[in-house]
Scaffold this motif. Structure first.
Motif, short mmCIF file in Angstrom:
data_model
loop_
_atom_site.label_atom_id
_atom_site.label_comp_id
_atom_site.label_asym_id
_atom_site.label_seq_id
_atom_site.Cartn_x
_atom_site.Cartn_y
_atom_site.Cartn_z
N GLY A 27 -19.82 -3.49 6.82
CA GLY A 27 -20.87 -2.61 7.28
C GLY A 27 -21.40 -1.64 6.24
O GLY A 27 -22.07 -0.68 6.58
N VAL A 28 -21.09 -1.88 4.97
CA VAL A 28 -21.60 -1.04 3.89
C VAL A 28 -22.24 -1.95 2.84
O VAL A 28 -21.88 -3.12 2.71
N ALA A 29 -23.18 -1.41 2.09
CA ALA A 29 -23.91 -2.20 1.10
C ALA A 29 -22.99 -2.74 0.00
O ALA A 29 -23.14 -3.89 -0.42
N ASP A 30 -22.07 -1.92 -0.47
CA ASP A 30 -21.17 -2.32 -1.55
C ASP A 30 -19.73 -2.15 -1.12
O ASP A 30 -19.09 -1.14 -1.44
N PRO A 31 -19.18 -3.11 -0.38
CA PRO A 31 -17.79 -2.96 0.07
C PRO A 31 -16.83 -2.89 -1.10
O PRO A 31 -16.97 -3.61 -2.07
N ARG A 32 -15.89 -1.96 -0.97
CA ARG A 32 -14.91 -1.71 -2.04
C ARG A 32 -13.55 -1.34 -1.47
O ARG A 32 -12.52 -1.71 -2.01
N PHE A 33 -13.56 -0.56 -0.40
CA PHE A 33 -12.33 0.04 0.10
C PHE A 33 -11.63 -0.83 1.13
O PHE A 33 -12.25 -1.65 1.82
N ALA A 34 -10.33 -0.61 1.25
CA ALA A 34 -9.53 -1.28 2.28
C ALA A 34 -9.84 -0.67 3.63
O ALA A 34 -10.13 0.52 3.74
N ALA A 35 -9.77 -1.50 4.65
CA ALA A 35 -9.87 -1.04 6.03
C ALA A 35 -8.58 -1.46 6.74
O ALA A 35 -8.13 -2.60 6.60
N PHE A 36 -7.99 -0.52 7.46
CA PHE A 36 -6.72 -0.76 8.15
C PHE A 36 -6.92 -0.75 9.65
O PHE A 36 -7.86 -0.12 10.15
N ALA A 37 -6.03 -1.41 10.38
CA ALA A 37 -6.14 -1.50 11.83
C ALA A 37 -5.98 -0.13 12.49
O ALA A 37 -6.66 0.17 13.47
N THR A 38 -5.07 0.69 11.95
CA THR A 38 -4.83 2.01 12.53
C THR A 38 -4.76 3.05 11.41
O THR A 38 -4.50 2.71 10.25
N MET A 39 -4.97 4.31 11.78
CA MET A 39 -4.84 5.38 10.80
C MET A 39 -3.42 5.45 10.27
O MET A 39 -3.20 5.69 9.07
N ALA A 40 -2.43 5.21 11.12
CA ALA A 40 -1.04 5.23 10.66
C ALA A 40 -0.81 4.18 9.58
O ALA A 40 -0.10 4.43 8.60
N ASP A 41 -1.43 3.01 9.71
CA ASP A 41 -1.31 1.97 8.68
C ASP A 41 -1.91 2.45 7.36
O ASP A 41 -1.34 2.22 6.29
N GLY A 42 -3.05 3.12 7.43
CA GLY A 42 -3.70 3.64 6.23
C GLY A 42 -2.89 4.74 5.58
O GLY A 42 -2.81 4.82 4.35
N ILE A 43 -2.29 5.58 6.39
CA ILE A 43 -1.43 6.65 5.87
C ILE A 43 -0.23 6.06 5.15
O ILE A 43 0.12 6.47 4.05
N ARG A 44 0.39 5.06 5.75
CA ARG A 44 1.56 4.43 5.12
C ARG A 44 1.17 3.68 3.84
O ARG A 44 1.93 3.69 2.87
N ALA A 45 0.00 3.08 3.81
CA ALA A 45 -0.46 2.41 2.58
C ALA A 45 -0.65 3.43 1.47
O ALA A 45 -0.30 3.16 0.31
N LEU A 46 -1.20 4.58 1.80
CA LEU A 46 -1.36 5.64 0.80
C LEU A 46 0.00 6.12 0.32
O LEU A 46 0.22 6.29 -0.88
N ARG A 47 0.94 6.32 1.25
CA ARG A 47 2.30 6.71 0.85
C ARG A 47 2.89 5.68 -0.11
O ARG A 47 3.45 6.03 -1.14
N ASP A 48 2.73 4.40 0.21
CA ASP A 48 3.30 3.36 -0.63
C ASP A 48 2.70 3.39 -2.03
O ASP A 48 3.41 3.20 -3.02
N GLN A 49 1.39 3.65 -2.12
CA GLN A 49 0.75 3.75 -3.43
C GLN A 49 1.30 4.94 -4.21
O GLN A 49 1.59 4.84 -5.39
N LEU A 50 1.45 6.07 -3.53
CA LEU A 50 1.98 7.26 -4.19
C LEU A 50 3.43 7.07 -4.64
O LEU A 50 3.82 7.54 -5.70
N ILE A 51 4.22 6.35 -3.84
CA ILE A 51 5.60 6.03 -4.24
C ILE A 51 5.59 5.16 -5.50
O ILE A 51 6.38 5.38 -6.42
N ARG A 52 4.67 4.20 -5.56
CA ARG A 52 4.57 3.36 -6.76
C ARG A 52 4.22 4.21 -7.99
O ARG A 52 4.75 3.99 -9.08
N TYR A 53 3.34 5.18 -7.80
CA TYR A 53 3.03 6.09 -8.91
C TYR A 53 4.29 6.82 -9.36
O TYR A 53 4.55 6.94 -10.56
#
Length: 135
Positions: A27-53
């Motif tokens: 639904g956007v002209a230039d898709p780039r970002f991930a879309a998650f089923a729930t906000m909790a899934d997106g929060i956990r994905a961000l946590r996982d990225q930060l843990i990798r950092y």
């Protein structure tokens, strides 16, 4: 209008790189970002990225933001300043990214910078991370 990261259940505006449970935003002209089923899934994905950092030695707000939100795309200094204010730390304070309270505050700060205030509560983040709500 609801910010893109909130619409995508991706409060950190993580790029789509094939994360489990995610798909490329639509639904956007230039898709780039991930879309998650729930906000909790997106929060956990961000946590996982930060843990990798953290595992790569990026353990300060300054170190994290310089990689997560590089100056070529963001006002990195302002981003660091907001996160430090939200977390009550200095830019070079070493963070314990395995501490649920620290992680919840970091994620909330990132969500504010990425989407504006009022979209994600600290208690919501803590619950998604499986921690007791943080005061």
């Amino acid at each position: 209008m609801i910010p893109r990261g909130i619409r995508n259940n991706n409060p950190g505006n993580l790029d789509y790189v094939g994360q489990a449970g995610a798909h490329l935003e639509t639904g956007v002209a230039d898709p780039r970002f991930a879309a998650f089923a729930t906000m909790a899934d997106g929060i956990r994905a961000l946590r996982d990225q930060l843990i990798r950092y953290g595992e790569r030695g990026l353990t300060t707000v300054s170190d994290i933001v310089c990689v997560y939100a590089p100056a070529c795309e963001n006002a990195t200094g302002a981003y660091i300043s907001v996160l430090c204010q939200k977390m009550g730390v200095g830019p070079d304070t070493v963070l314990d990214l395995r501490d649920p309270a620290t992680m919840a505050r970091l994620i909330c700060g990132i969500a504010v910078v990425e989407n504006g205030p009022g979209h994600l509560a600290l208690t919501q983040v803590a619950q998604a991370l499986g921690a007791a709500p943080v005061a």
